[in-house]
Design a protein around this motif. Structure first.
Motif, PDB file in Angstrom:
ATOM      1  N   MET A   1       0.877  -1.227  -0.242  1.00 29.83           N
ATOM      2  CA  MET A   1       0.108   0.005  -0.051  1.00 29.83           C
ATOM      3  C   MET A   1       0.810   0.991   0.278  1.00 29.83           C
ATOM      4  SD  MET A   1      -2.899   0.629   3.054  1.00 29.83           S
ATOM      5  CE  MET A   1      -2.557   2.481   3.379  1.00 29.83           C
ATOM      6  N   ARG A   2       0.274   1.722  -1.046  1.00 27.47           N
ATOM      7  CA  ARG A   2       1.169   3.179  -0.685  1.00 27.47           C
ATOM      8  C   ARG A   2       0.741   4.629  -0.092  1.00 27.47           C
ATOM      9  NH1 ARG A   2       4.410   4.777  -6.589  1.00 27.47           N
ATOM     10  NH2 ARG A   2       5.514   5.978  -5.366  1.00 27.47           N
ATOM     11  N   LEU A   3       1.183   5.198   0.715  1.00 24.68           N
ATOM     12  CA  LEU A   3       0.337   6.875   0.789  1.00 24.68           C
ATOM     13  C   LEU A   3       1.010   8.151   0.114  1.00 24.68           C
ATOM     14  CD1 LEU A   3       1.830   6.118   4.775  1.00 24.68           C
ATOM     15  CD2 LEU A   3      -0.779   5.664   3.930  1.00 24.68           C
ATOM     16  N   LYS A   4       0.010   8.488   0.254  1.00 25.37           N
ATOM     17  CA  LYS A   4       0.449   9.834  -0.793  1.00 25.37           C
ATOM     18  C   LYS A   4       0.774  10.710   0.331  1.00 25.37           C
ATOM     19  CE  LYS A   4      -3.831   9.598  -3.223  1.00 25.37           C
ATOM     20  NZ  LYS A   4      -5.336  10.384  -3.839  1.00 25.37           N
ATOM     21  N   ALA A   5       1.112  11.981  -0.772  1.00 23.22           N
ATOM     22  CA  ALA A   5       2.153  12.706   0.312  1.00 23.22           C
ATOM     23  C   ALA A   5       1.293  13.315   0.058  1.00 23.22           C
ATOM     24  CB  ALA A   5       3.718  13.235  -0.942  1.00 23.22           C
ATOM     25  N   ARG A   6       1.850  14.654   1.308  1.00 17.78           N
ATOM     26  CA  ARG A   6       0.861  15.639   1.426  1.00 17.78           C
ATOM     27  C   ARG A   6       1.092  16.966   0.930  1.00 17.78           C
ATOM     28  NH1 ARG A   6       0.880  16.705   8.206  1.00 17.78           N
ATOM     29  NH2 ARG A   6      -1.036  15.350   8.559  1.00 17.78           N
ATOM     30  N   SER A   7      -0.053  17.364   0.124  1.00 18.59           N
ATOM     31  CA  SER A   7      -0.017  18.043  -0.320  1.00 18.59           C
ATOM     32  C   SER A   7       1.003  19.124  -0.519  1.00 18.59           C
ATOM     33  CB  SER A   7      -0.965  18.515  -1.890  1.00 18.59           C
ATOM     34  OG  SER A   7      -2.475  18.924  -0.886  1.00 18.59           O
ATOM     35  N   GLY A   8       0.443  19.822   1.160  1.00 18.57           N
ATOM     36  CA  GLY A   8       0.568  21.084   1.367  1.00 18.57           C
ATOM     37  C   GLY A   8      -0.182  22.544   0.918  1.00 18.57           C
ATOM     38  N   THR A   9      -1.710  21.907   1.287  1.00 17.68           N
ATOM     39  CA  THR A   9      -2.953  22.600   0.802  1.00 17.68           C
ATOM     40  C   THR A   9      -3.248  23.507   1.882  1.00 17.68           C
ATOM     41  OG1 THR A   9      -4.134  21.016   0.896  1.00 17.68           O
ATOM     42  CG2 THR A   9      -3.364  21.894  -1.225  1.00 17.68           C
ATOM     43  N   ARG A  10      -2.908  23.218   3.303  1.00 16.73           N
ATOM     44  CA  ARG A  10      -2.925  23.565   4.615  1.00 16.73           C
ATOM     45  C   ARG A  10      -3.043  25.560   4.090  1.00 16.73           C
ATOM     46  NH1 ARG A  10      -1.239  21.851  10.023  1.00 16.73           N
ATOM     47  NH2 ARG A  10      -2.212  23.514  11.553  1.00 16.73           N
ATOM     48  N   ARG A  11      -3.968  26.034   4.861  1.00 17.69           N
ATOM     49  CA  ARG A  11      -4.233  26.828   5.021  1.00 17.69           C
ATOM     50  C   ARG A  11      -3.377  28.329   5.817  1.00 17.69           C
ATOM     51  NH1 ARG A  11      -8.814  29.645   1.781  1.00 17.69           N
ATOM     52  NH2 ARG A  11      -7.443  31.018   1.334  1.00 17.69           N
ATOM     53  N   LYS A  12      -3.211  28.896   5.844  1.00 13.42           N
ATOM     54  CA  LYS A  12      -2.382  29.562   7.036  1.00 13.42           C
ATOM     55  C   LYS A  12      -3.943  30.404   7.502  1.00 13.42           C
ATOM     56  CE  LYS A  12       2.130  29.122   6.706  1.00 13.42           C
ATOM     57  NZ  LYS A  12       3.473  30.000   7.942  1.00 13.42           N
ATOM     58  N   GLU A  13      -3.652  31.013   8.167  1.00 15.38           N
ATOM     59  CA  GLU A  13      -5.241  32.015   8.419  1.00 15.38           C
ATOM     60  C   GLU A  13      -3.980  34.000   8.012  1.00 15.38           C
ATOM     61  OE1 GLU A  13      -5.978  32.297  13.313  1.00 15.38           O
ATOM     62  OE2 GLU A  13      -5.463  30.621  12.937  1.00 15.38           O
ATOM     63  N   GLU A  14      -5.499  34.155   7.146  1.00 11.58           N
ATOM     64  CA  GLU A  14      -4.970  35.367   6.835  1.00 11.58           C
ATOM     65  C   GLU A  14      -4.714  36.756   8.130  1.00 11.58           C
ATOM     66  OE1 GLU A  14      -4.805  35.888   3.439  1.00 11.58           O
ATOM     67  OE2 GLU A  14      -5.076  34.025   3.124  1.00 11.58           O
ATOM     68  N   LEU A  15      -3.865  36.998   7.877  1.00 13.25           N
ATOM     69  CA  LEU A  15      -3.326  38.304   8.740  1.00 13.25           C
ATOM     70  C   LEU A  15      -2.908  39.465   8.686  1.00 13.25           C
ATOM     71  CD1 LEU A  15      -1.064  36.404  11.651  1.00 13.25           C
ATOM     72  CD2 LEU A  15      -3.640  37.207  11.683  1.00 13.25           C
ATOM     73  N   PRO A  16      -3.247  40.819   8.439  1.00 14.26           N
ATOM     74  CA  PRO A  16      -2.648  41.932   7.341  1.00 14.26           C
ATOM     75  C   PRO A  16      -0.663  41.608   7.537  1.00 14.26           C
ATOM     76  CG  PRO A  16      -3.917  42.814   9.809  1.00 14.26           C
ATOM     77  CD  PRO A  16      -4.474  41.047   9.742  1.00 14.26           C
ATOM     78  N   ALA A  17      -0.892  42.147   6.869  1.00  8.89           N
ATOM     79  CA  ALA A  17       0.147  42.122   6.466  1.00  8.89           C
ATOM     80  C   ALA A  17       0.751  43.538   7.053  1.00  8.89           C
ATOM     81  CB  ALA A  17       0.589  42.772   5.056  1.00  8.89           C
TER      82      ALA A  17
END
Length: 103
Positions: A1-17
């Protein structure tokens, strides 16, 4: 069984620059601008106190408000945040200090 790599789609909270330093609440883990959070510090005798003026020396921990205090106590976050330097935490006294507003 092969596991998928995480795609890094986890979104960070939007904070003002350029809004200033960002800190995490030790109760809920939410990230906010430092000015929006309440700072806690270890005062004399190892007691955790609310540091409204943000002038007490040493490490600080941050809470969103009184609602996150119960979560922080349940998670035993004070011992980790202050690296074992904090004594016993009195949630009722801290809750009153957080709700009372600026002193």
């Amino acid at each position: 069984m092969r596991l998928k790599a995480r795609s890094g789609t986890r979104r960070k909270e939007e904070l003002p620059a350029n809004a200033g330093p960002v800190r995490s609440c030790i109760g809920c883990g939410g990230r906010r601008v430092q000015e929006e959070l309440t700072r806690l510090a270890v005062g004399p005798g190892g007691v955790v106190v609310v540091d409204r003026k943000r002038q007490l020396p040493g490490r600080g921990a941050y809470l969103c408000g009184a609602g996150c205090l119960a979560a922080a106590v349940k998670r035993k976050a004070f011992a980790r945040a202050f690296r074992g330097k904090a004594g016993a935490v009195d949630p009722s006294a801290l809750g009153q200090a957080l709700e009372s507003g600026p002193a």
